[in-house]
Design an enzyme around this catalytic site. Structure first.
Site, mmCIF file in Angstrom:
data_model
loop_
_atom_site.group_PDB
_atom_site.id
_atom_site.type_symbol
_atom_site.label_atom_id
_atom_site.label_comp_id
_atom_site.label_asym_id
_atom_site.label_seq_id
_atom_site.Cartn_x
_atom_site.Cartn_y
_atom_site.Cartn_z
ATOM 1 N N LYS B 172 0.898 -1.359 0.024
ATOM 2 C CA LYS B 172 0.023 0.121 -0.026
ATOM 3 C C LYS B 172 1.060 1.018 0.022
ATOM 4 C CE LYS B 172 -0.095 1.318 4.811
ATOM 5 N NZ LYS B 172 -0.353 2.570 5.290
ATOM 6 N N HIS B 202 -0.250 -5.242 6.002
ATOM 7 C CA HIS B 202 0.413 -6.051 7.005
ATOM 8 C C HIS B 202 -0.704 -6.192 8.203
ATOM 9 C CE1 HIS B 202 1.485 -2.122 8.430
ATOM 10 N NE2 HIS B 202 1.538 -2.611 9.837
ATOM 11 N N LYS B 206 -1.634 -9.988 11.227
ATOM 12 C CA LYS B 206 -1.703 -9.878 12.677
ATOM 13 C C LYS B 206 -2.659 -11.064 13.412
ATOM 14 C CE LYS B 206 -0.230 -5.055 13.407
ATOM 15 N NZ LYS B 206 1.132 -5.334 13.953
ATOM 16 N N GLU B 240 -1.550 5.789 17.669
ATOM 17 C CA GLU B 240 -0.122 5.669 17.440
ATOM 18 C C GLU B 240 0.345 6.878 18.506
ATOM 19 O OE1 GLU B 240 1.438 5.040 13.320
ATOM 20 O OE2 GLU B 240 -0.036 6.425 13.090
ATOM 21 N N ASP B 259 -3.929 7.051 4.982
ATOM 22 C CA ASP B 259 -2.707 6.128 5.641
ATOM 23 C C ASP B 259 -3.408 4.967 6.308
ATOM 24 O OD1 ASP B 259 0.128 5.743 5.880
ATOM 25 O OD2 ASP B 259 -0.372 6.387 8.097
ATOM 26 N N HIS B 264 -6.272 -0.146 6.331
ATOM 27 C CA HIS B 264 -6.328 -1.005 7.604
ATOM 28 C C HIS B 264 -7.641 -1.047 8.216
ATOM 29 C CE1 HIS B 264 -1.908 -0.715 7.236
ATOM 30 N NE2 HIS B 264 -1.646 0.077 7.997
ATOM 31 N N LYS B 364 -2.227 10.343 15.284
ATOM 32 C CA LYS B 364 -0.716 10.261 15.517
ATOM 33 C C LYS B 364 -0.667 10.998 16.885
ATOM 34 C CE LYS B 364 1.588 9.365 11.210
ATOM 35 N NZ LYS B 364 2.050 8.074 11.745
#
Lengths: 376, 514
Positions: B172, B202, B206, B240, B259, B264, B364
């Site tokens: 991505k 990714h 998980k 994050e 993002d 995700h 973030k």
């Protein structure tokens, strides 16, 4: 690569006066553990995925198990019930000890095993299944790990009753005194289970990596024609590894549809089997090395014709690696990680398995067919 | 015995679904950061655990000047620094022999002939039957060049059941909006068959994410409650603690919506909300996930303010230290209005989820790194134990924690010991690390093996990528039509702006404290 064991043992006042005191004793131990932690903010969690019944013939076998329980509990938290025949109870003919295994977490402790040792004199061994029945935690799968060096059915009623309590029976045929008889007895018993239980031989898990590697390297895509044109195999194993070698050969025979023709001992340390297919005869020559661990050390496959011979040799380089020696070379062209796993790791991994392994069972069946044609 | 084996009888019973096939992994951008930090350590770990195929090799392909030996040193450094398991000195020498390197520029057609020759040489040495996985660990702008050159050089084999496989992994972001995503997908489709394309996210590798399906469909207690009759709302948080760091160049153009949410979070949402698949088959599962994306209620100009909040972090604290605001970060324009936080209220307009809000937040510089999906069940009626209007009973919450501690917990109400009737919430906790002991493999480890095994379940399909972008484009368009240069701000080290609180509090609900 050996697994680092993280759990610790808590055993305050662990020797109990009677079997009836086991559950109250465990409650007391939990209470003492809570007090000893001495940190009001800490949380104690109990993790328990299975009941694990371990059966040993002697205190010496139990002593070996001692260290292994930590490794198992780290990976697969359980209530461990260790049964020791010919044990020496502190008083009377049957006695118990208890312990907790715990590991630190970020914000507290986790109790990952409750261990209950039951020691019985030889005369009292029939009581062991009865004691065990009262100690199992409900709603959890139960595994019987038969540590004894005797093939399990030899033990008779004790084994049968314990096996009835379990969803899974784990045994290990490495070191069996009479592999031929052991294979026959165990196979008969496994067949009689008729899908009611998972039965697992640790030797099978021990050579998973061999199977994987052989399967990949002789894959029809990679080595076209190898499986169809195999004509001889040489196996070298260490002392006490004949039974696993027998199983490995059984696996090849079952997967490749070989019919056992005959087998015989050439000497104390050498034997030979012959198999056939519609088009081919296959000879397997097994040699026991005078020294070494109970492992398979070398397997050499020969296939093809005289005009176009092919061979590939798998060789255990050390306890961590298997190498592949191609053609006429003596130097391993490729090396693969294949650590000889510790027994406790094998048990811990097997505890998580819930299905019967049909490939293992057909290998066992083929081993039995090999036993039938074997001339001592 | 058959005349000739077409299937391998010896691999039966050895985790057949995930048996990686012999292949060469060609990493475009083999000298880059992703390769050093993630891919090479992932391959190393899988090799160390004996999971790689016996006939396997890696060919790093990049512009950086290196030979095989230097590449092995580069890989070793990456493994020493970033591997889940420490470097094993006994294993390394055997492993590094499978690592190779080819230097060249991706737009030079001649280099692809060299690539072909190098691959043939490696495949000969390692007994690899021509199977190849091309991993594009490169900036999105280079995808088209690499893919077209691969095809032109004859390095893409057809999917005909007889030829060795060629598979391509694309990182991505796939585009920056619907139009550009379609363009990337069209380029990929012109050169590869859809079943050869693995769009990697990714997050889907998980352990807890994979456990969502197991938890939902391997237990009978959850699924009957998994609908609008019993579930009050769902919260998904991906927080994050770090700021933009070294990614400012990319991030300032992308923002949190592109993002995190487009890929995700929407993927997590589909796993939580999908109908039960009837088989564990990649396309069946992806069809069911796609159904959810098709049912997402579009954000419109009329409902925009009640459903979307964006914000940017200002100066604040992280681990007790001063940290700058976003606009003071290196590489960020001083007048940037790129969002570093997004909160959304979403609805899935199907029978199961009708009227159940899904509250999403990601940002973030939040107080801590935490990703969680929380299913909040409806409250019990205000009788018996729940009669206090001031202190109602806390509803049951099933929380799936994705990071940093993978696991799940269930909040239930119990009676406190004693003669008085006091009800207190307690949390039943299950943690992967604590219960199973073993370290979970990194997401990249699992996903790389899946590609080698040809299992696309955890990868995004073209329609899913484009549907996600279509939904996200609505928001992007509404933002760009609003010409303001103002964006709400939240202090670094807090859970987002007041506007995000208002978004959920207007429905008489609250964000969960993580």
């Amino acid at each position: 690569m050996e697994k680092h064991c993280v759990s610790k043992v808590f055993t305050k006042d662990s020797r109990l006066a009677s079997i009836a005191d086991i559950e109250p004793g465990l409650d007391r131990l939990w209470g003492q553990f809570n007090q000893d932690i001495n940190d009001s903010n800490a949380v104690i969690m109990r993790a328990c995925m299975s009941n694990l019944i371990i059966y040993c013939d002697t205190p010496q076998e139990a002593e070996q198990i001692n260290q292994e329980i930590s490794v198992i509990a780290d990976e697969h938290p359980a209530r461990v019930i260790l049964l020791i025949e010919n044990g020496k109870p502190s008083n009377g003919s049957i006695g118990a000890d208890i312990a907790l295994y715990y590991t630190p977490l970020d914000d507290g402790w986790q109790v990952c095993a409750e261990r209950i040792d039951i020691r019985a004199t030889s005369a009292m061994k029939e009581r062991l299944p009865y004691v065990t029945r009262t100690l199992l935690v409900g709603d959890l799968p139960t595994t019987l790990w038969w540590v004894s060096q005797r093939p399990a059915p030899v033990a008779g009623e004790v084994f049968y009753q314990l096996a009835e309590l379990a969803n899974q029976v784990i045994y290990d045929n490495v070191g069996w005194v009479n592999p031929v008889q052991g294979v026959a007895m165990m196979t008969r018993w496994v067949e009689a289970q008729q899908n009611t239980q998972v039965v697992h031989n640790l030797a099978w898990r021990r050579f998973t990596y061999w199977r994987k590697l052989i399967g990949q390297v002789l894959d029809p895509q990679v080595a076209p024609g190898a499986l169809e044109k195999l004509h001889s195999i040489e196996v070298r194993h260490g002392p006490h590894a004949l039974a696993p070698t027998w199983l490995l050969t059984g696996w090849l025979a079952s997967r490749l549809n070989w019919q056992s023709v005959d087998g015989k001992a050439l000497s104390d340390s050498e034997l030979i089997w012959r198999f056939k297919t519609k088009t081919q005869e296959i000879k397997i020559h097994v040699v026991r090395m005078p020294e070494g661990d109970p492992l398979i050390y070398r397997i050499l496959f020969n296939w093809g014709s005289k005009a176009e011979p092919n061979r590939i040799c798998f060789e255990r380089v050390d306890k961590e690696r298997i190498g592949i020696v191609e053609a006429l070379s003596t130097i391993p062209a490729r090396l693969f990680t294949a650590q000889v796993p510790a027994r406790a790791e094998l048990v811990a991994a097997q505890l998580a398995q819930r299905n019967r392994d049909k490939i293992f069972e057909s290998a066992l069946k083929a081993s039995q067919a090999m036993t039938a044609v074997f001339q001592k | 015995m058959p005349e000739q084996y077409t299937e391998n009888p010896l691999t039966a019973g050895i985790n057949i679904k995930h048996a990686p096939q012999p292949c060469t992994l060609v990493i475009f951008g083999g000298g880059g950061d992703l390769t050093r930090r993630k891919l090479l350590p992932a391959i190393y770990n899988q090799g160390l655990e004996g999971e790689l195929p016996a006939n396997f090799a890696v060919l790093g392909f990049a512009i950086e000047a290196m030979d095989d030996e230097e590449y092995r040193k580069f890989a070793r450094k990456g493994v020493e620094e970033f591997s889940r398991q420490p470097l094993d000195a006994n294993y390394w020498p055997g492993f590094e022999r499978c690592l190779h390197y080819l230097q060249g520029s991706f737009d030079n057609p001649d280099i692809y002939n060299k690539l072909k020759e190098r691959l043939a040489e490696i495949e000969g040495n390692f007994g690899i039957p021509g199977n190849r996985v091309f991993y594009l660990a490169i900036p999105p702008a280079l995808i088209e060049t690499c893919v077209c050159q691969l095809k032109a050089a004859g390095l893409v084999m057809p999917v005909d059941g007889n030829s060795p496989f060629s598979r391509i992994i694309v990182e991505k972001p796939i585009g920056k909006d619907l139009e550009s995503a379609r363009k990337v997908n069209a380029t990929l489709s012109d050169n590869f068959d859809e079943q050869q394309i693995y769009r990697i996210d990714h997050y889907l590798g998980k352990e807890t994410v994979q456990n969502i399906l197991a938890m939902r469909f391997a237990n009978s207690i959850f699924e009957p409650l998994w609908n609008s009759k019993y579930i009050d709302h769902v919260q998904i948080t991906v927080a994050e603690a770090e700021g933009v760091g070294t990614r400012a160049g990319y991030y300032d153009k992308a923002g949190a919506l592109r993002d995190m949410i487009q890929n995700h979070i929407l993927q997590l949402l589909t796993l939580i909300a999908m109908e039960p698949p009837w088989i564990m088959d990649a396309d069946v599962i992806r069809d069911h996930r796609q159904d959810i994306l098709n049912c997402l209620r579009p954000i419109t100009a009329e409902n925009f303010d009640q459903h979307v909040v964006r914000a940017q972090y200002g100066p604040g604290f992280h681990h007790g230290e001063d940290v700058p605001g976003y606009r003071r970060e290196n590489g960020v324009a001083q007048d940037s209005i790129t969002e570093t936080f997004v909160a959304l209220k979403m609805f899935i307009d199907n029978w199961r989820w009708s009227g159940v809000p899904f509250y999403i937040r990601t940002g973030k510089r939040m107080p801590k790194r935490a990703s969680e999906i929380a299913i909040q069940f409806k409250s019990v009626p205000p009788i018996l134990f729940n009669t206090s209007h001031d202190v109602p009973l806390e509803p049951n919450v099933l929380a799936l924690s994705i990071q940093p501690n993978e696991g799940l917990s269930l909040r239930i109400a119990t009676k406190l010991p004693g003669v008085k009737l006091k009800i207190f919430p307690v949390k039943m906790d299950f943690r992967y690390g604590a219960t199973f002991g073993e370290q979970s493999p990194e997401a990249y480890e699992r996903l790389l093996l899946d590609v080698m095994a040809g299992d696309a379940t955890l990868f995004m399909r073209r329609d899913s990528v484009e549907s996600s972008w279509a939904w996200i484009d609505n928001i992007l368009n509404l933002w760009s039509s609003n010409r303001t240069r103002w964006i709400p701000e939240y202090a670094a080290g807090t859970w987002g702006p007041i506007e995000a609180d208002r978004l959920i509090e207007s429905d008489n609900r609250q964000w969960r404290m993580l």
